[in-house]
Design an enzyme around this catalytic site. Sequence first.
Site, PDB file in Angstrom:
ATOM      1  N   GLY A 238     105.908   4.754  44.474  1.00  0.00           N
ATOM      2  CA  GLY A 238     107.085   5.124  45.254  1.00  0.00           C
ATOM      3  C   GLY A 238     108.405   4.559  44.784  1.00  0.00           C
ATOM      4  CD  GLU A 277     105.950   2.936  51.376  1.00  0.00           C
ATOM      5  OE1 GLU A 277     106.696   3.285  50.455  1.00  0.00           O
ATOM      6  OE2 GLU A 277     105.418   1.822  51.429  1.00  0.00           O
ATOM      7  CG  ASP A 278     104.170   3.899  47.296  1.00  0.00           C
ATOM      8  OD1 ASP A 278     103.117   3.550  47.865  1.00  0.00           O
ATOM      9  OD2 ASP A 278     104.645   3.278  46.333  1.00  0.00           O
ATOM     10  CG  ASN A 279      98.378   6.048  46.969  1.00  0.00           C
ATOM     11  OD1 ASN A 279      98.361   6.808  46.011  1.00  0.00           O
ATOM     12  ND2 ASN A 279      97.288   5.713  47.629  1.00  0.00           N
ATOM     13  CB  ALA A 282     102.103  10.733  46.946  1.00  0.00           C
TER      14      ALA A 282
END
Length: 438
Positions: A238, A277-279, A282
């Site tokens: 992210g 949270e980014d993973n 996505a």
Amino acid sequence: MPDERGSVSFFLAIGGLVLYGVVWAVGLNGWRVAKTRYGRASAPSRLATLPATSVPGVTIIRPLCGLDSNLYNSLETVMRLDYPRYEVIFAFQDAGDEAIPVVRLLIKNYKHVDARIVINPAKVGVNPKVNNLMQPFHEAQYDLLWVIDSTVAVTEGTLGRMVDAWVSGAGGGTDVESRAAAYAPPTRGQVGLVHQVPIAVVYHRSWGSLIEQAFLNGNHAKMYLSINDVAVESCVVGKSNMYSRASIAGLRTPSPTLRASPDPPSGLAGFGPFMAEDNMIAMTLWRSGLKHAMTPDVALDFIGALSVRQYIDRRARWIRVRKVMVLPATLIEPFTECLLGSLMGSWALNRLFNIPQAPVFVASVLAWFLVDNSVRRSLSTNVRHIGPQTSTGTFALAWAARELLALPVWLYAMVGSTVMWRGHRYRILASGEAKRVD
């Protein structure tokens, strides 16, 4: 009994050789992508020269907390983008944050850029980045959102190429300009996220920061590029991500804890319990049918002066997150690293074909280093003017230290479930959620 042991070792050798071959195939594919996509100057975006009314507007959000390394220069790069229609939101949770004067000076120096500060202390979960993004998501002028970490710098043409990648994946013909003017949130089968490969820039040299740089710019970048090129699963960091606010708003929370509540939140708030949270965002977009795209740009991540201990803690933190999210991949991870992988491959070749093990092991390690070094050189082709360059000798020493530490760090990470993050201690739960325990 000897025959049984021989049969077991025979089949183990076959399995080891197959895994060794797969790892090399993935690595060489990442090297190929680095050479072909990043080893030459990037073409300018066709959208950069269009009138502002003919391109999608983009809201750039920079979540901030404290004085990160090279902060002013990192933030300044989004004020100098070659794109006709965008705004910048600098997001804080604390009105007394030390970075606010830096941002105010930046806005004063670039008065022609539509930029502002947003401060909101509200919290929806343990993840400080998600908390920081809630108000900007609500206030953003445009549906297209580009979220960039505070330590990341980008080049002037990156935004135009990201929008190019976005609208090119929207289908409906080859006229990029027409599709850009008729912007709409993506639907199933279209591109729902655009990102770049992160590479590390080190001003304050320490062994920890140099080892982190060797990891990110070599083996990590190689694997990141290859997995995204094959595109069989989501693989996103992210540091620099573009997606549609409408797409995020429609996502159901992947948190079992929140789903069990009477009124579970949807959209961004549903990712508040997760450290990665980014993973999770996505992956959720991917599983909803939206593809990912990459541009021939890099996200330049300015690494501060890390100690070796801080490097170890950082790597262990993300291994502990990954082991509850993708346990099978995490279990075989040591055999995808240089030293253990080369040992496995050389032993398998010796067992199956009686090829001397020692020279094969040495040749494998040397080839691994040469590929990683070539990858990091290709990725720096277009950004040599940003940050000091690391010599091949320094990279080799840091690379060797990284490889020697890989297995001990993995073992250390696998026996624990707590991590330090932003000065607090958390336990990683089986669901992938984080629970503060201090």
